[in-house]
Design a protein around this motif. Structure first.
Motif, mmCIF file in Angstrom:
data_model
loop_
_atom_site.group_PDB
_atom_site.id
_atom_site.type_symbol
_atom_site.label_atom_id
_atom_site.label_comp_id
_atom_site.label_asym_id
_atom_site.label_seq_id
_atom_site.Cartn_x
_atom_site.Cartn_y
_atom_site.Cartn_z
ATOM 1 N N THR A 113 12.707 -9.917 -20.901
ATOM 2 C CA THR A 113 13.164 -8.835 -20.026
ATOM 3 C C THR A 113 12.069 -7.781 -19.881
ATOM 4 O O THR A 113 11.497 -7.332 -20.888
ATOM 5 C CB THR A 113 14.428 -8.164 -20.588
ATOM 6 O OG1 THR A 113 15.380 -9.159 -20.945
ATOM 7 C CG2 THR A 113 15.029 -7.217 -19.564
ATOM 8 N N CYS A 114 11.798 -7.382 -18.662
ATOM 9 C CA CYS A 114 10.821 -6.318 -18.421
ATOM 10 C C CYS A 114 11.225 -5.524 -17.192
ATOM 11 O O CYS A 114 12.116 -5.921 -16.435
ATOM 12 C CB CYS A 114 9.409 -6.878 -18.256
ATOM 13 S SG CYS A 114 9.178 -7.889 -16.773
ATOM 14 N N MET A 115 10.558 -4.400 -16.998
ATOM 15 C CA MET A 115 10.870 -3.559 -15.845
ATOM 16 C C MET A 115 9.589 -2.956 -15.270
ATOM 17 O O MET A 115 9.029 -2.015 -15.816
ATOM 18 C CB MET A 115 11.828 -2.440 -16.235
ATOM 19 C CG MET A 115 12.203 -1.552 -15.063
ATOM 20 S SD MET A 115 13.436 -0.304 -15.522
ATOM 21 C CE MET A 115 13.430 0.704 -14.043
ATOM 22 N N PRO A 116 9.097 -3.521 -14.162
ATOM 23 C CA PRO A 116 8.013 -2.859 -13.427
ATOM 24 C C PRO A 116 8.586 -1.838 -12.450
ATOM 25 O O PRO A 116 9.720 -1.994 -11.976
ATOM 26 C CB PRO A 116 7.345 -4.012 -12.685
ATOM 27 C CG PRO A 116 8.398 -5.051 -12.560
ATOM 28 C CD PRO A 116 9.416 -4.850 -13.646
ATOM 29 N N THR A 117 7.822 -0.816 -12.169
ATOM 30 C CA THR A 117 8.224 0.210 -11.204
ATOM 31 C C THR A 117 7.207 0.238 -10.068
ATOM 32 O O THR A 117 5.997 0.215 -10.314
ATOM 33 C CB THR A 117 8.317 1.585 -11.863
ATOM 34 O OG1 THR A 117 9.242 1.533 -12.955
ATOM 35 C CG2 THR A 117 8.785 2.653 -10.880
ATOM 36 N N TRP A 118 7.715 0.303 -8.845
ATOM 37 C CA TRP A 118 6.880 0.259 -7.640
ATOM 38 C C TRP A 118 7.193 1.470 -6.760
ATOM 39 O O TRP A 118 8.288 2.025 -6.817
ATOM 40 C CB TRP A 118 7.157 -1.013 -6.843
ATOM 41 C CG TRP A 118 7.127 -2.273 -7.654
ATOM 42 C CD1 TRP A 118 8.143 -2.787 -8.416
ATOM 43 C CD2 TRP A 118 6.034 -3.181 -7.792
ATOM 44 N NE1 TRP A 118 7.753 -3.957 -9.012
ATOM 45 C CE2 TRP A 118 6.457 -4.228 -8.648
ATOM 46 C CE3 TRP A 118 4.736 -3.225 -7.274
ATOM 47 C CZ2 TRP A 118 5.637 -5.292 -8.994
ATOM 48 C CZ3 TRP A 118 3.922 -4.296 -7.621
ATOM 49 C CH2 TRP A 118 4.366 -5.304 -8.463
ATOM 50 N N THR A 119 6.233 1.850 -5.926
ATOM 51 C CA THR A 119 6.491 2.874 -4.905
ATOM 52 C C THR A 119 6.011 2.355 -3.559
ATOM 53 O O THR A 119 5.171 1.455 -3.478
ATOM 54 C CB THR A 119 5.759 4.203 -5.195
ATOM 55 O OG1 THR A 119 4.353 4.045 -4.939
ATOM 56 C CG2 THR A 119 5.966 4.657 -6.627
ATOM 57 N N ASP A 120 6.576 2.924 -2.496
ATOM 58 C CA ASP A 120 6.045 2.606 -1.182
ATOM 59 C C ASP A 120 4.737 3.359 -0.975
ATOM 60 O O ASP A 120 4.352 4.217 -1.772
ATOM 61 C CB ASP A 120 7.063 2.920 -0.081
ATOM 62 C CG ASP A 120 7.465 4.392 -0.025
ATOM 63 O OD1 ASP A 120 6.977 5.188 -0.871
ATOM 64 O OD2 ASP A 120 8.268 4.753 0.844
ATOM 65 N N ARG A 121 4.010 3.023 0.091
ATOM 66 C CA ARG A 121 2.718 3.656 0.324
ATOM 67 C C ARG A 121 2.824 5.170 0.510
ATOM 68 O O ARG A 121 2.007 5.907 -0.054
ATOM 69 C CB ARG A 121 2.001 3.013 1.521
ATOM 70 C CG ARG A 121 0.666 3.687 1.834
ATOM 71 C CD ARG A 121 -0.221 2.876 2.745
ATOM 72 N NE ARG A 121 -1.471 3.590 3.008
ATOM 73 C CZ ARG A 121 -2.568 3.027 3.525
ATOM 74 N NH1 ARG A 121 -2.569 1.738 3.828
ATOM 75 N NH2 ARG A 121 -3.648 3.754 3.744
ATOM 76 N N PRO A 122 3.812 5.693 1.229
ATOM 77 C CA PRO A 122 3.922 7.155 1.337
ATOM 78 C C PRO A 122 4.305 7.833 0.025
ATOM 79 O O PRO A 122 4.195 9.051 -0.095
ATOM 80 C CB PRO A 122 5.020 7.344 2.392
ATOM 81 C CG PRO A 122 5.079 6.068 3.133
ATOM 82 C CD PRO A 122 4.746 5.007 2.141
ATOM 83 N N GLN A 123 4.771 7.045 -0.964
ATOM 84 C CA GLN A 123 5.192 7.543 -2.276
ATOM 85 C C GLN A 123 6.368 8.520 -2.184
ATOM 86 O O GLN A 123 6.473 9.466 -2.950
ATOM 87 C CB GLN A 123 3.999 8.169 -3.007
ATOM 88 C CG GLN A 123 2.884 7.160 -3.269
ATOM 89 C CD GLN A 123 1.624 7.778 -3.797
ATOM 90 O OE1 GLN A 123 1.546 8.164 -4.961
ATOM 91 N NE2 GLN A 123 0.615 7.889 -2.937
ATOM 92 N N THR A 124 7.226 8.234 -1.228
ATOM 93 C CA THR A 124 8.474 8.980 -1.111
ATOM 94 C C THR A 124 9.654 8.171 -1.632
ATOM 95 O O THR A 124 10.791 8.640 -1.593
ATOM 96 C CB THR A 124 8.740 9.362 0.359
ATOM 97 O OG1 THR A 124 8.800 8.166 1.149
ATOM 98 C CG2 THR A 124 7.644 10.275 0.891
ATOM 99 N N TYR A 125 9.376 6.955 -2.090
ATOM 100 C CA TYR A 125 10.447 6.063 -2.531
ATOM 101 C C TYR A 125 9.919 5.198 -3.671
ATOM 102 O O TYR A 125 8.809 4.664 -3.598
ATOM 103 C CB TYR A 125 10.884 5.177 -1.368
ATOM 104 C CG TYR A 125 12.115 4.346 -1.619
ATOM 105 C CD1 TYR A 125 13.385 4.918 -1.579
ATOM 106 C CD2 TYR A 125 12.011 2.978 -1.869
ATOM 107 C CE1 TYR A 125 14.514 4.149 -1.796
ATOM 108 C CE2 TYR A 125 13.147 2.209 -2.073
ATOM 109 C CZ TYR A 125 14.397 2.801 -2.044
ATOM 110 O OH TYR A 125 15.522 2.034 -2.241
#
Length: 819
Positions: free
Chosen positions: A335-347
């Motif tokens: 089990t793992c959890m990566p975190t991602w953002t969209d390019r504008p970094q608003t999400y």
């Protein structure tokens, strides 16, 4: 960007190692001063009579005579008592010590040798092996290439084993080595590829190559490219060992379509060397990334995919196609959890990833409560916050939480996210910002965290129950320290031992630093902290010098009326505020978004110590709009309009302070480095000499179109979507350049600055020349953003001293030798 972390410029002294304990740090004493409610008191203070103590000289600034001890232990994972840590003694031996007696050797793991005494090192989790990092050459801010020597710690000087590993790199070009969290497997990044050594105990250990497509400026495996290192990862590697040491998760970054920046390195060669860096500027093509897990058991590589998740921009039904990798954490081997953002970094989204134990394939699921969406700003702080696990289905993290009165404002607060029920619960509802999570005590049900409280300039350790809901007053565990040791423990950095039974508290100021510890049993902390280092020798040495006094206050701005602005002011030891003595004023500025200048931190900065003590000037800084830890509405004032509020706030503050009876309003200077140099230049162009007589800008960014996409677009959006704001944010086009004819402007830059490229200085210089403006410029050949290689650090601070002293009429010439 540009000094994105909370950094203090301390005369160029840098301390770095893979294992750090009992550090001796250069510092400056700040004599306590009552804190005014709104502005400095105007009642006369009698300066000490006959004070013939020496000042803090330039040689003192460059030296190491004023140091202190602190403790940041690397805990011994083999110690069942959880009381010992591993360090290196003065003889170069790698030893064990107890935290209760941090200067006394308990056991020697390996004796030092002359060629290894100054090398950085790291010990394997089982204490059987050690590697030494030698001949390191800096690449960017965090990255390097180096040689490594590996030893079996079999007593005495040990047994060298790296020369027994067939194919082990010996050319000084290893990027990174990292021990597994258990045992002594070794991950190696070399040639932009990931390698492993699984069997160091063998007579002939084997080196296994995991990836084979690595190439400079093209493919980066397990290490970040330039933009990820600088703006998102803040490290020289992107690899994560699983808790059982059987897998390595790593990021693959593809810069094939990323534009290249080039600049020259002169290096005394007949022909200059051309340095090439894949560097995405605002609005250009970004690198693409994929996440993978390598299994040591069968040498397989499986992709940890990002699930399809919605685009929150103009078309809510579209599929997001551009994104950034941000954070990663393991719960267990499956089990793992990566975190991602969209390019504008608003999400942002944290994805729940589970491995099938038969096929070993990973499946990642989009869970709505693990997302954050911001409409008038950006997510997290320089990216999403890290998480702490509660159990297999629940984690804690920090999100921006709107307050009840003004939904456009709020604070960073703790959320508990449940995977099984797909729900989010707010644990806290404080009137201060929570800035980081330490660990979760599952036995006693306490989540420990760090907060900028009780005032924004403070840092303290708090805790809260996992069952809490909207806790407005979580328990502060470290606050009693500042009551017992007044003004010494306003800013505390904490290190818990491996089982959470000890908390090491390094008090960093604002007066003399000290170190103490609490013991913890059953969730109950000891009544009093036990002092490990009181640094009395420093206290005594500082008392013999004319150290600055420090004053905190708030300032009512004419440009921003919603709240007072926090400031700090350094004044001479014999400061007289009656008006009988008129002091020159120097404003030190940074002012970048999410930054904080006003802190309860000990410092020996060039301006705040040397200039105040030796040149008898007043130095001040203000946290204007854009600053962090005062609510995100205040911080997000800068959103999509960098460079517009900063000059207003700095000028307004300087004019107000210059109107005080103890300031000579004709002698006001301004200086800053990086974003501070950018703000300095903007402010001088805005003010046109009405307030400031002079300013020095070191390594300023001329135009956000010249800077990297990840930072610039976080705060400004893309140039093609926000062109007018980019034009207003440019040092060159924001103001009438004729305004610089009314001030003494100095521009300093390194020619090999990989962060803020020399292009910025060149373009600003061309514009000023075209406008027929006289100014002072100084370049440092082959120097990067920090300008600290070789003798450059000493040299630049001597230039700063002489030029600013001349401006503030503390010497007769702007050049060294006249002061």
């Amino acid at each position: 960007m540009v000094e994105r972390k909370l950094l203090q410029i301390i005369g160029g002294v840098t301390v770095g190692a893979l294992v750090v304990v009992a550090i001796v740090v250069p510092c400056v004493l700040l004599i306590p001063e009552d804190e005014p409610a709104v502005e400095p008191t105007t009642e006369p203070t009698e300066p000490p009579s006959g004070d013939d103590r020496p000042t803090y000289t330039f040689d003192d600034l460059m030296g190491n005579d004023y140091g202190y001890s602190s403790l940041y232990p690397t805990w011994d994972k083999t110690d069942t008592t959880n009381t010992h840590f591993i360090t290196r003694n003065s003889a170069g031996d790698i030893v064990k010590r107890a935290y209760t007696k941090p200067d006394t050797d308990v056991d020697t793991l390996i004796t030092g040798t002359d060629d290894l005494k100054t090398s950085s090192y790291a010990v394997s989790a089982d204490n059987q092996f050690i590697y030494y990092r030698r001949n390191a050459k800096q690449v960017w801010r965090h990255s390097y290439t180096a040689d490594f020597a590996i030893y079996r710690m079999s007593g005495g000087a040990g047994e060298r084993v790296d020369d027994k590993i067939v194919g082990f790199p010996m050319d000084g070009m290893i990027h990174h080595l990292e021990w597994s969290p258990t045992g002594h497997a070794l991950a190696i990044v070399y040639g932009w590829n990931l390698w492993v050594v699984k069997d160091l105990e063998a007579a002939t250990p084997s080196l296994y190559q995991v990836t084979d497509d690595g190439e400079q400026n093209k493919i980066y495996n397990a290490i970040p490219d330039w933009v990820y290192e600088e703006e998102m990862i803040g490290s020289n590697n992107v690899l994560h060992w699983s808790p059982d040491s059987e897998q390595i998760a790593f990021l693959r970054t593809d810069d094939t379509n990323t534009p290249i920046v080039e600049f020259s390195m002169y290096n005394e060669a007949q022909y200059p060397e051309t340095v090439r860096i894949a560097y995405p500027k605002a609005g250009t093509s970004n690198p693409t990334v994929t996440l993978h897990a390598y299994n040591l058991g069968d040498d397989s590589i499986k992709e940890i995919t990002i699930p399809t998740w919605p685009d929150t921009s103009a078309n809510p039904n579209a599929i997001l196609r551009e994104y950034y990798f941000s954070r990663f954490t393991w719960l267990d081997e499956n089990t793992c959890m990566p975190t991602w953002t969209d390019r504008p970094q608003t999400y942002s989204v944290g994805t729940a990833c589970v491995r099938d134990t038969t096929s070993l394939e990973w499946t990642c699921t989009y869970i709505e409560p693990s997302t954050e969406s911001v409409t008038n700003g950006w997510v997290g702080s320089f990216g999403p916050f890290d998480i702490v696990w509660m159990d297999a289905n629940t984690h804690f993290t920090i999100y921006a939480r709107a307050n009840d009165v003004d939904p456009t404002d709020g604070r960073w607060q703790i959320a508990k996210v449940s995977w099984s029920s797909s729900s989010k619960t707010w644990l806290t509802k404080t009137n201060f910002d929570i800035v980081g999570l330490y660990w979760y005590d599952a036995v006693n049900d306490y989540l420990y965290f760090e907060a900028a409280a009780p005032l924004p300039r403070h840092r303290n350790v708090y805790r809260v129950k996992s069952s809490a809901v909207n806790d407005e007053a979580p328990e502060c565990m470290s606050c009693p320290l500042n009551k017992d040791y007044v003004d010494r423990c306003g800013w505390i950095t904490t290190r818990f031992n491996l089982d959470g039974s000890v908390a090491i508290m390094n008090c960093r100021g604002y007066r003399e630093p000290m170190t103490a510890y609490y013991t913890i049993s059953g969730g109950v902390w000891s009544d009093k902290a036990t002092v490990l280092y009181d640094n009395q020798e420093l206290v005594d040495k500082a008392a013999a010098i004319k150290w600055p006094r420090k004053i905190y206050g708030t300032f009512n701005s004419t440009k921003y009326s919603e709240k007072p602005l926090n400031y700090e002011m350094y004044v001479p030891a014999d400061f007289d505020n009656s008006g009988n003595t008129k002091y020159p004023l120097l404003i030190e500025v940074y002012a970048g978004p999410e930054f904080q200048t006003v802190t309860d931190v000990w410092t020996r900065g060039w301006s705040s110590t040397h200039m105040v003590s030796d040149k008898n000037v007043v130095v001040a800084s203000v946290d204007g709009r854009n600053s962090a830890f005062e609510g995100y509405k205040f911080m997000r004032q800068a959103y999509k309009q960098l460079g517009q509020h900063e000059p207003e706030d700095q000028t307004d503050f300087a004019a107000w302070l210059a109107s005080q009876p103890y300031i000579d309003e004709t002698l006001v200077g301004l200086w800053g480095w990086s974003y501070g140099g950018y703000t300095t230049t903007h402010t001088l162009g805005y003010d046109a000499g009405n307030t400031f007589k002079c300013g020095i800008a070191v390594a300023p960014l001329a135009d956000w179109r010249f800077y990297d996409s990840m930072y610039a677009e976080r705060y400004m959006g893309r140039p093609q979507d926000n062109d007018d704001a980019y034009t207003k944010a440019s040092m060159i086009t924001a103001h009438d350049l004729n305004n610089f004819k009314n001030v003494e402007y100095t521009l300093i830059h390194g020619t090999a600055d990989d962060n803020v490229h020399f292009q910025s200085a060149a373009e600003m210089e061309k514009a000023l020349v075209e406008a027929d403006v006289d100014f002072d410029t100084f370049f440092y050949a082959d120097q990067a953003h920090s300008i600290n290689a070789g003798n450059a650090n000493k040299h630049i601070y001597r230039q700063l001293t002489s030029r600013m002293s001349h401006c503030l009429e503390r010497c007769g010439t702007p050049y060294p030798g006249g002061c």
